[in-house]
Design a protein around this motif. Sequence first.
Motif, PDB file in Angstrom:
ATOM      1  N   THR A   1       3.633 -38.639  -9.156  1.00 18.37           N
ATOM      2  CA  THR A   1       2.630 -37.170 -10.181  1.00 18.37           C
ATOM      3  C   THR A   1       0.785 -37.992  -9.795  1.00 18.37           C
ATOM      4  O   THR A   1       0.954 -38.589  -8.726  1.00 18.37           O
ATOM      5  CB  THR A   1       2.232 -38.098 -11.824  1.00 18.37           C
ATOM      6  OG1 THR A   1       2.245 -39.397 -11.613  1.00 18.37           O
ATOM      7  CG2 THR A   1       3.619 -37.906 -12.340  1.00 18.37           C
ATOM      8  N   THR A   2       0.318 -36.836  -9.831  1.00 19.03           N
ATOM      9  CA  THR A   2      -1.519 -36.884  -8.506  1.00 19.03           C
ATOM     10  C   THR A   2      -1.614 -38.482  -9.340  1.00 19.03           C
ATOM     11  O   THR A   2      -1.830 -39.099 -10.335  1.00 19.03           O
ATOM     12  CB  THR A   2      -2.469 -35.814  -9.848  1.00 19.03           C
ATOM     13  OG1 THR A   2      -2.246 -34.578  -8.973  1.00 19.03           O
ATOM     14  CG2 THR A   2      -4.140 -36.327  -9.236  1.00 19.03           C
ATOM     15  N   GLY A   3      -2.121 -39.397  -8.652  1.00 18.11           N
ATOM     16  CA  GLY A   3      -2.695 -40.633  -8.842  1.00 18.11           C
ATOM     17  C   GLY A   3      -1.231 -41.701  -8.275  1.00 18.11           C
ATOM     18  O   GLY A   3      -1.718 -42.979  -8.095  1.00 18.11           O
ATOM     19  N   ALA A   4      -0.779 -41.375  -7.972  1.00 17.90           N
ATOM     20  CA  ALA A   4       0.394 -42.650  -7.891  1.00 17.90           C
ATOM     21  C   ALA A   4       0.428 -43.094  -6.610  1.00 17.90           C
ATOM     22  O   ALA A   4      -0.432 -42.074  -5.241  1.00 17.90           O
ATOM     23  CB  ALA A   4       1.998 -42.311  -8.513  1.00 17.90           C
TER      24      ALA A   4
ATOM     25  N   THR B   1     -13.061 -32.134  -4.791  1.00 19.92           N
ATOM     26  CA  THR B   1     -12.326 -31.233  -4.841  1.00 19.92           C
ATOM     27  C   THR B   1     -11.250 -31.711  -3.889  1.00 19.92           C
ATOM     28  O   THR B   1     -10.750 -31.407  -3.134  1.00 19.92           O
ATOM     29  CB  THR B   1     -12.928 -30.451  -3.418  1.00 19.92           C
ATOM     30  OG1 THR B   1     -14.361 -30.331  -3.911  1.00 19.92           O
ATOM     31  CG2 THR B   1     -12.584 -28.744  -3.196  1.00 19.92           C
ATOM     32  N   LEU B   2     -10.043 -31.058  -4.660  1.00 23.57           N
ATOM     33  CA  LEU B   2      -8.444 -30.911  -4.502  1.00 23.57           C
ATOM     34  C   LEU B   2      -8.537 -29.571  -3.537  1.00 23.57           C
ATOM     35  O   LEU B   2      -8.530 -28.488  -3.344  1.00 23.57           O
ATOM     36  CB  LEU B   2      -7.166 -31.291  -5.498  1.00 23.57           C
ATOM     37  CG  LEU B   2      -7.845 -32.947  -6.458  1.00 23.57           C
ATOM     38  CD1 LEU B   2      -6.813 -32.903  -7.306  1.00 23.57           C
ATOM     39  CD2 LEU B   2      -7.378 -33.660  -5.414  1.00 23.57           C
ATOM     40  N   PRO B   3      -7.233 -30.092  -2.723  1.00 19.87           N
ATOM     41  CA  PRO B   3      -6.886 -29.170  -1.537  1.00 19.87           C
ATOM     42  C   PRO B   3      -6.319 -28.063  -2.077  1.00 19.87           C
ATOM     43  O   PRO B   3      -5.923 -28.227  -3.060  1.00 19.87           O
ATOM     44  CB  PRO B   3      -6.573 -29.806  -0.542  1.00 19.87           C
ATOM     45  CG  PRO B   3      -5.464 -30.697  -0.717  1.00 19.87           C
ATOM     46  CD  PRO B   3      -6.417 -31.266  -2.148  1.00 19.87           C
ATOM     47  N   GLU B   4      -5.921 -26.466  -1.395  1.00 20.25           N
ATOM     48  CA  GLU B   4      -5.340 -25.617  -2.067  1.00 20.25           C
ATOM     49  C   GLU B   4      -3.500 -26.111  -1.741  1.00 20.25           C
ATOM     50  O   GLU B   4      -3.515 -27.057  -1.389  1.00 20.25           O
ATOM     51  CB  GLU B   4      -5.509 -24.262  -0.423  1.00 20.25           C
ATOM     52  CG  GLU B   4      -7.229 -24.226  -0.475  1.00 20.25           C
ATOM     53  CD  GLU B   4      -7.458 -23.546  -1.919  1.00 20.25           C
ATOM     54  OE1 GLU B   4      -6.934 -22.982  -2.347  1.00 20.25           O
ATOM     55  OE2 GLU B   4      -8.778 -24.363  -2.162  1.00 20.25           O
ATOM     56  N   ALA B   5      -2.890 -25.526  -2.556  1.00 19.82           N
ATOM     57  CA  ALA B   5      -1.857 -25.395  -2.904  1.00 19.82           C
ATOM     58  C   ALA B   5      -0.896 -25.895  -0.903  1.00 19.82           C
ATOM     59  O   ALA B   5      -1.754 -25.371  -0.035  1.00 19.82           O
ATOM     60  CB  ALA B   5      -1.069 -25.295  -3.371  1.00 19.82           C
TER      61      ALA B   5
ATOM     62  N   SER C   1      10.539 -31.201  -1.368  1.00 19.42           N
ATOM     63  CA  SER C   1       9.039 -31.489  -2.450  1.00 19.42           C
ATOM     64  C   SER C   1       7.864 -31.233  -1.454  1.00 19.42           C
ATOM     65  O   SER C   1       8.651 -32.090  -0.173  1.00 19.42           O
ATOM     66  CB  SER C   1       9.247 -32.123  -3.163  1.00 19.42           C
ATOM     67  OG  SER C   1       9.765 -31.868  -4.547  1.00 19.42           O
ATOM     68  N   PHE C   2       6.987 -30.975  -1.855  1.00 18.84           N
ATOM     69  CA  PHE C   2       5.477 -31.098  -0.838  1.00 18.84           C
ATOM     70  C   PHE C   2       4.506 -31.833  -0.861  1.00 18.84           C
ATOM     71  O   PHE C   2       4.437 -31.561  -2.512  1.00 18.84           O
ATOM     72  CB  PHE C   2       4.872 -30.041  -0.875  1.00 18.84           C
ATOM     73  CG  PHE C   2       6.489 -28.851   0.457  1.00 18.84           C
ATOM     74  CD1 PHE C   2       6.380 -28.585   1.541  1.00 18.84           C
ATOM     75  CD2 PHE C   2       6.234 -27.528  -0.309  1.00 18.84           C
ATOM     76  CE1 PHE C   2       6.861 -28.079   2.380  1.00 18.84           C
ATOM     77  CE2 PHE C   2       7.158 -26.810   0.491  1.00 18.84           C
ATOM     78  CZ  PHE C   2       7.736 -27.115   1.069  1.00 18.84           C
TER      79      PHE C   2
ATOM     80  N   TRP D   1      -2.127 -42.303  -1.307  1.00 15.09           N
ATOM     81  CA  TRP D   1      -2.216 -42.190  -2.877  1.00 15.09           C
ATOM     82  C   TRP D   1      -1.682 -40.513  -3.109  1.00 15.09           C
ATOM     83  O   TRP D   1      -2.218 -39.570  -2.008  1.00 15.09           O
ATOM     84  CB  TRP D   1      -3.276 -42.030  -4.107  1.00 15.09           C
ATOM     85  CG  TRP D   1      -3.316 -43.597  -3.862  1.00 15.09           C
ATOM     86  CD1 TRP D   1      -2.914 -44.562  -5.441  1.00 15.09           C
ATOM     87  CD2 TRP D   1      -3.910 -44.805  -3.246  1.00 15.09           C
ATOM     88  NE1 TRP D   1      -3.691 -45.763  -4.416  1.00 15.09           N
ATOM     89  CE2 TRP D   1      -4.504 -45.893  -3.921  1.00 15.09           C
ATOM     90  CE3 TRP D   1      -4.443 -44.252  -2.140  1.00 15.09           C
ATOM     91  CZ2 TRP D   1      -4.766 -47.086  -2.853  1.00 15.09           C
ATOM     92  CZ3 TRP D   1      -5.118 -46.145  -0.968  1.00 15.09           C
ATOM     93  CH2 TRP D   1      -5.054 -46.882  -2.010  1.00 15.09           C
ATOM     94  N   VAL D   2      -0.929 -40.443  -4.331  1.00 12.45           N
ATOM     95  CA  VAL D   2      -0.285 -38.928  -4.405  1.00 12.45           C
ATOM     96  C   VAL D   2      -2.106 -38.080  -4.643  1.00 12.45           C
ATOM     97  O   VAL D   2      -2.096 -38.672  -5.960  1.00 12.45           O
ATOM     98  CB  VAL D   2       0.326 -38.417  -5.326  1.00 12.45           C
ATOM     99  CG1 VAL D   2       1.038 -37.116  -5.551  1.00 12.45           C
ATOM    100  CG2 VAL D   2       2.056 -39.417  -4.495  1.00 12.45           C
ATOM    101  N   ARG D   3      -1.860 -37.146  -3.942  1.00 14.77           N
ATOM    102  CA  ARG D   3      -3.021 -35.770  -4.618  1.00 14.77           C
ATOM    103  C   ARG D   3      -2.742 -34.365  -5.308  1.00 14.77           C
ATOM    104  O   ARG D   3      -2.877 -34.275  -6.478  1.00 14.77           O
ATOM    105  CB  ARG D   3      -3.562 -35.228  -3.515  1.00 14.77           C
ATOM    106  CG  ARG D   3      -5.151 -36.225  -2.321  1.00 14.77           C
ATOM    107  CD  ARG D   3      -6.640 -37.056  -3.833  1.00 14.77           C
ATOM    108  NE  ARG D   3      -7.251 -37.708  -3.488  1.00 14.77           N
ATOM    109  CZ  ARG D   3      -8.410 -37.267  -2.415  1.00 14.77           C
ATOM    110  NH1 ARG D   3      -8.293 -35.865  -1.717  1.00 14.77           N
ATOM    111  NH2 ARG D   3      -8.513 -38.491  -2.813  1.00 14.77           N
ATOM    112  N   THR D   4      -1.486 -33.752  -4.372  1.00 26.11           N
ATOM    113  CA  THR D   4      -1.016 -32.889  -4.648  1.00 26.11           C
ATOM    114  C   THR D   4       0.623 -33.090  -4.615  1.00 26.11           C
ATOM    115  O   THR D   4       0.580 -33.814  -3.346  1.00 26.11           O
ATOM    116  CB  THR D   4      -1.642 -31.557  -4.551  1.00 26.11           C
ATOM    117  OG1 THR D   4      -1.530 -31.776  -3.253  1.00 26.11           O
ATOM    118  CG2 THR D   4      -2.718 -31.376  -5.189  1.00 26.11           C
TER     119      THR D   4
END
Lengths: 478, 478
Positions: B109-112, B12-16, B78-79, B67-70
């Motif tokens: 990117t996501t996962g980096a 469940t990735l969070p909201e923006a 950038s956020f 790790w980057v999620r969003t």
Amino acid sequence: MAMSEGSSPGVTLPEAPASAGEGAVGDAGAAALAAGTGGRAKRTRVKAIMEATDDPLLGKTVAVKGWVRTKRDQKAFSFVEINDGSCMKGVQVVIPQDVPTYSAVERLTTGASVSVTGVVVESPGKGQRFEVKAQEVHVVGECPTEYPLQKKRHTLEFLRGIAHLRPRTNTIAAVARVRSALAQATHDFFREEGFLYLQSPIITASDCEGAGEMFRVTTLPSEVSKVPTLEDGSTDYSQDFFGKPAFLTVSGQLSGETHACALGDVYTFGPTFRAENSQTTRHLAEFWMIEPEMSFADLRDDMDNAEAFVKHVVSHAMEVCGSDLEFFNKFYDKELLQRLQRIKDKPFVRTEHERWLAETRYDTAVFVYDYPRDIKAFYMRDNEDGKTVAAMDLLVPGVGELIGGSQREERLEQLEAKMVEFNLSPEDYWWYNDLRRYGSVPHAGYGLGFERLVCYVTGVENIRDAIAFPRSPGSAEF
Amino acid sequence: MAMSEGSSPGVTLPEAPASAGEGAVGDAGAAALAAGTGGRAKRTRVKAIMEATDDPLLGKTVAVKGWVRTKRDQKAFSFVEINDGSCMKGVQVVIPQDVPTYSAVERLTTGASVSVTGVVVESPGKGQRFEVKAQEVHVVGECPTEYPLQKKRHTLEFLRGIAHLRPRTNTIAAVARVRSALAQATHDFFREEGFLYLQSPIITASDCEGAGEMFRVTTLPSEVSKVPTLEDGSTDYSQDFFGKPAFLTVSGQLSGETHACALGDVYTFGPTFRAENSQTTRHLAEFWMIEPEMSFADLRDDMDNAEAFVKHVVSHAMEVCGSDLEFFNKFYDKELLQRLQRIKDKPFVRTEHERWLAETRYDTAVFVYDYPRDIKAFYMRDNEDGKTVAAMDLLVPGVGELIGGSQREERLEQLEAKMVEFNLSPEDYWWYNDLRRYGSVPHAGYGLGFERLVCYVTGVENIRDAIAFPRSPGSAEF
């Protein structure tokens, strides 16, 4: 360093109880101190009496329950030493002949279980501050004279043959207490450092643990004629429980890496196995390993953590198992306490493998690091010199290698090339390599053989005495 | 009770991310807060930022690694949300375009994996008090677009197929944290109660564990034609590693009894095994058990201890894993927190088996005790009525049986008679019976399946999601 086994005191029963005299009987009264919460029948652990440093126990009525170690009858009293496993020493119970249940005393032989209600009084004898003046004595379970643990010394070898009874001896009970303290200190340390406890799998069908000497786990019939086979005569593993050959793990490291590369810092603490056919005092077929794995960490971080860990658990054992360690210092290794104190106080030595001289004697622990890459495992990170890897071993006087660790190769290309070089197939390690494919991070970890730590901290030389029920070739009893 | 698996949020990735604006940049300065002691390169865990309740972090320079999620790009900023596994939430990092390393942003990117140095500032957005204003950004490991954990929901079933990556998801990471907290609380509880931790053996050649469904452990050749046989064609186990057939343990209880009858109170916490060919959401071939054993204790003490234990570990999980449990309450079981609160606050119900009505619904845990002797194990103590034994089960809503325990038969004569009655041979149990022969004591214990506890506390329904690498028929991957 330690005494030879034959002469070491398996059961070192204490000297005859100190003479007690009348003692100063305090006010009997107030509720007895319970052994724990949870409403349990009021039992006061012997440890609470023997290690009391102030007076709240004095004059209190307590119920002591345990096993008789020794008994000495005098004219007006009997003196019984009761041990309940909570600490090295037993409590001396004075039973006046006018106690209504005095007739029980003759059945209080060594090994019998007993329940005593009495008052805590100052002990006029040496060796203990308090003793218990009995008001009521009940024999819970008698112990016949064929009981193998009579009042004499037994060799540790003899005790291994009665591993179900040996925790009733001073030595093995003390090992059990120190081992438990070390285990609990392990969990404390890693929690305080923010690590998560990972319980890595025991059964594995993964080819990549390799390394030969593994136990196979199967549900196929033990009768050869009933084992399903393929046309070529080989075993049909599709009919085995896991649908393929499965084995007992030799390490939780690879699982640890999957979780460190997601959760930051993790540690495993579980059993691992080696099917090596060696009968030495340093090897077990089943032993427990502690394997921390840290993300965003390099070899120096690895050594820093290992050093802090060893210092923490040694300090904790010295703090909570003082009388057990004094016992080992007295009967097994006269330099034990001194050596542990140095481990606690002095920084560990660090020396590159190339410059390390094995014959140099250090009086404390030594990290040897940056080993030649060809003698080490494929997953260790290549150093820039092209000759060495970021590996370390922690060597301690007496036990030798206590810890082995490394920074892991986190670069996919280098790792796959090294697998090929080491005659391994990168395809077998697809999931391990995925950790490098998706958001790879520098990470490092180490493994510590828990029984070696127990040997080191207790001075007990044979690793079979550092675990409750040792497993070795030809031996999986109890 | 819980959501169906298909629709549940594996990841469940969070909201923006909430909009950040300029933020209030404090004084950059002071040393960054380290992730732990031991000299490790300064890393501040995300948990320390997200769960900070006062201000010492504000204005401090920190290094966040994870790790980057969003990621969301705006004109001047950038956020990026970074998660490092230390807690449910990621920290929001604001990267102004004028940061020298801004070019790194496009590779986030996501996962980096990423390393950010920046200043902790108050977050103008909702959902977090603090965020980090980046001064330096480094991509540690890129993550290609084929990464299986992109920003979308995955089923738990899908995630089981990538068990090496699934701890990077919200759900499985939260399970791992709760599981770790429950394990550590287990050790705390028993230490505080004065129990010693016993690591009971995994491999056993003892016949008396019996009970059919065991895995055999062997080093005999896997090729049928090479297995040594006796003249009658049967396997020659004298050539196997232990000299006889050996198996994986189904319980540490008997070992626990040997040590309780020497050391007072002990507990085991280790893996146990069942070779049952069942594919259910409640069974594993390999699972962890907690088995306390108490001397001088009866069935009531047993229930008292079990109740105190469950209350303790549930309270601890609620205390240290609050946001994880809120997540489970939101996405898996809307009644979870309410139910855990009741477990913590209300006394457990106790009801004799004979009077217990299975259809009665209790909103808390229920001990059912004094079972008919014929449906229970031989070692349970016969009650005076001649019909029942001093056994208990703890039933909890949702999971069913969480604990099974009993007072053990400590009377040698009764025990041996019962073995015969149950078609067991007392000779096979010579060492178990020795505990009754020499200073026998009343004792009691219980077993708790740890994964069931994890399911109960998280609301996760399938037991395969409660352990890192589940083992079941046909499945021992990773």
